[in-house]
Write an enzyme that holds these catalytic residues in place. Sequence first.
Site, PDB file in Angstrom:
ATOM      1  N   TYR A   1       9.135   2.992  -1.777  1.00 24.21           N
ATOM      2  CA  TYR A   1      10.059   3.901  -2.462  1.00 24.21           C
ATOM      3  C   TYR A   1      11.498   3.715  -1.990  1.00 24.21           C
ATOM      4  O   TYR A   1      12.429   3.970  -2.736  1.00 24.21           O
ATOM      5  CB  TYR A   1       9.650   5.357  -2.220  1.00 24.21           C
ATOM      6  CG  TYR A   1       8.510   5.833  -3.088  1.00 24.21           C
ATOM      7  CD1 TYR A   1       7.230   5.328  -2.922  1.00 24.21           C
ATOM      8  CD2 TYR A   1       8.716   6.794  -4.074  1.00 24.21           C
ATOM      9  CE1 TYR A   1       6.187   5.767  -3.704  1.00 24.21           C
ATOM     10  CE2 TYR A   1       7.662   7.241  -4.862  1.00 24.21           C
ATOM     11  CZ  TYR A   1       6.412   6.720  -4.671  1.00 24.21           C
ATOM     12  OH  TYR A   1       5.372   7.165  -5.452  1.00 24.21           O
TER      13      TYR A   1
ATOM     14  N   LYS B   1      -3.944  -0.777   4.402  1.00 25.53           N
ATOM     15  CA  LYS B   1      -4.519  -1.980   3.794  1.00 25.53           C
ATOM     16  C   LYS B   1      -4.292  -3.101   4.802  1.00 25.53           C
ATOM     17  O   LYS B   1      -3.597  -4.100   4.544  1.00 25.53           O
ATOM     18  CB  LYS B   1      -3.852  -2.253   2.435  1.00 25.53           C
ATOM     19  CG  LYS B   1      -4.518  -3.345   1.621  1.00 25.53           C
ATOM     20  CD  LYS B   1      -5.881  -2.952   1.047  1.00 25.53           C
ATOM     21  CE  LYS B   1      -6.511  -4.130   0.319  1.00 25.53           C
ATOM     22  NZ  LYS B   1      -7.904  -3.860  -0.107  1.00 25.53           N
TER      23      LYS B   1
ATOM     24  N   ASP C   1      -8.655   1.167  -0.553  1.00 24.89           N
ATOM     25  CA  ASP C   1      -9.611   1.100  -1.677  1.00 24.89           C
ATOM     26  C   ASP C   1     -10.891   1.852  -1.331  1.00 24.89           C
ATOM     27  O   ASP C   1     -11.424   2.615  -2.143  1.00 24.89           O
ATOM     28  CB  ASP C   1      -9.882  -0.361  -2.093  1.00 24.89           C
ATOM     29  CG  ASP C   1     -10.161  -1.288  -0.915  1.00 24.89           C
ATOM     30  OD1 ASP C   1     -10.028  -0.856   0.249  1.00 24.89           O
ATOM     31  OD2 ASP C   1     -10.516  -2.461  -1.165  1.00 24.89           O
TER      32      ASP C   1
ATOM     33  N   ASP D   1       0.860   8.853  -2.556  1.00 19.23           N
ATOM     34  CA  ASP D   1       1.135   9.291  -3.926  1.00 19.23           C
ATOM     35  C   ASP D   1      -0.138   9.188  -4.760  1.00 19.23           C
ATOM     36  O   ASP D   1      -0.531  10.123  -5.458  1.00 19.23           O
ATOM     37  CB  ASP D   1       2.242   8.413  -4.517  1.00 19.23           C
ATOM     38  CG  ASP D   1       2.562   8.782  -5.959  1.00 19.23           C
ATOM     39  OD1 ASP D   1       2.702   9.985  -6.234  1.00 19.23           O
ATOM     40  OD2 ASP D   1       2.658   7.864  -6.792  1.00 19.23           O
TER      41      ASP D   1
ATOM     42  N   ASP E   1      -3.013  12.432  -5.911  1.00 21.80           N
ATOM     43  CA  ASP E   1      -3.365  12.767  -7.301  1.00 21.80           C
ATOM     44  C   ASP E   1      -4.882  12.713  -7.482  1.00 21.80           C
ATOM     45  O   ASP E   1      -5.473  13.547  -8.158  1.00 21.80           O
ATOM     46  CB  ASP E   1      -2.704  11.797  -8.297  1.00 21.80           C
ATOM     47  CG  ASP E   1      -1.410  12.353  -8.877  1.00 21.80           C
ATOM     48  OD1 ASP E   1      -0.746  13.137  -8.171  1.00 21.80           O
ATOM     49  OD2 ASP E   1      -1.066  12.000 -10.024  1.00 21.80           O
TER      50      ASP E   1
END
Length: 396
Positions: A163, A213, A245, A269, A273
Amino acid sequence: MTPSAVAEPAAEDALAPSGGGPARYEVVAIPGDGVGPDVLAAGRRVVDALGERHGFSVAWHEILVGGCAIDAYGVAIRPEDLDACRASDAVFLGAVGGPKWDDPNAAVRPEQALFAMRGGLELFANLRPVTVHPALAVSSPLKAHLLEDVDLLVVRELTGGLYFGRRTEMSGAPGTRHAVDELPYSDLEVERIVRLAFELARARRRHVTSVDKANVLATSRLWRTVATEVGAEYPDVALDHRLVDAAAMQIARRPGDFDVIVTENLFGDILSDEASVLAGSLGMLPSASVGSRVTAHGIHGIYEPIHGSAPDIAGKDIANPIGTILSAAMMLRWSFGRVDLAGMIEDAVSDALFDGFRTPDLMPIDVGVAAELTPVGTRGMTDAIVARLGGAGEAA
Ligand code: IPM
Ligand code: MG
């Protein structure tokens, strides 16, 4: 930053009204766009009603931010408005954005205000708690037995990573176009967010899941190294590492296994959600974005529901105000130092749901079940919650 500056304040730390007079808090109110004004008005009503009963007041300073600011001033947030946010005890925000300002190629976009506030106010931690109210398990797409123990907190790094990294926008002719987004993290940026996660876990079930990751990304290997180092300072808190994942799969399969999830900006983020689906409606969930700046009352921060501006239902008195009202509870807990009163808001919300009040997003599809419930709009739900707020002398 000392650990006590980041730990969620304990109940006994609740500040007594200072200076002899009733406590007064300075809050910048940002209704924003779409349903933002509907839900922010609801949140303000609950805070003001509580203040009347418990001897505090809020001076609300309303400013235009987001799409409405682009229309009024040509920018998503003006520098003087960012200064007002900085000077406040807290910022209470509805939602920004909408189809009118949606062009991702536009030079000015509503989200720029979010990044200016997060970066400019150094709010490096985004806290998104997810719980499932027992009366709403029927509204979640997951099987009810999977939801019984769900009580997780996503701690998302908010001022680093993709970001805030350098960007090279696409250029070149078709077939040779190219763009780059950089993902930078420093060890100190990782350390402060991971440390906050551990501090928060101490007041919960003492379990931190650090998500990365590390099998692919250099920044994730840094993240994992630092998380392990910080974890060694918290022998009383269990730490495990998960690849993003696998974590995404586990949130859907066994959400009750998680306590505190700490992760970098983009992963947070996405995972927050996903986790929000557990609660049955996006409209239920609150958030706080905090840094390390301490005010006279607590920690400075921005409080907002996690849902967006939902322009299709704006101004119709049907938006669910609970995510905003629970964000107000977080504001009382973190920025006002009023842990006792925060719990009263949360209890009033819970009671209104147990008593069957439902905004349209919470209505079960099963008409037999729905017939037992009381359909309400934004204002009706807010009335039900205000009516269930404890009076003076009842604070826990
Ligand atoms: C959020 C939102 C924002 C983000 C968008 C609107 C830029 O999705 O707060 O989670 O990606 O941070
Ligand atoms: Mg998001």
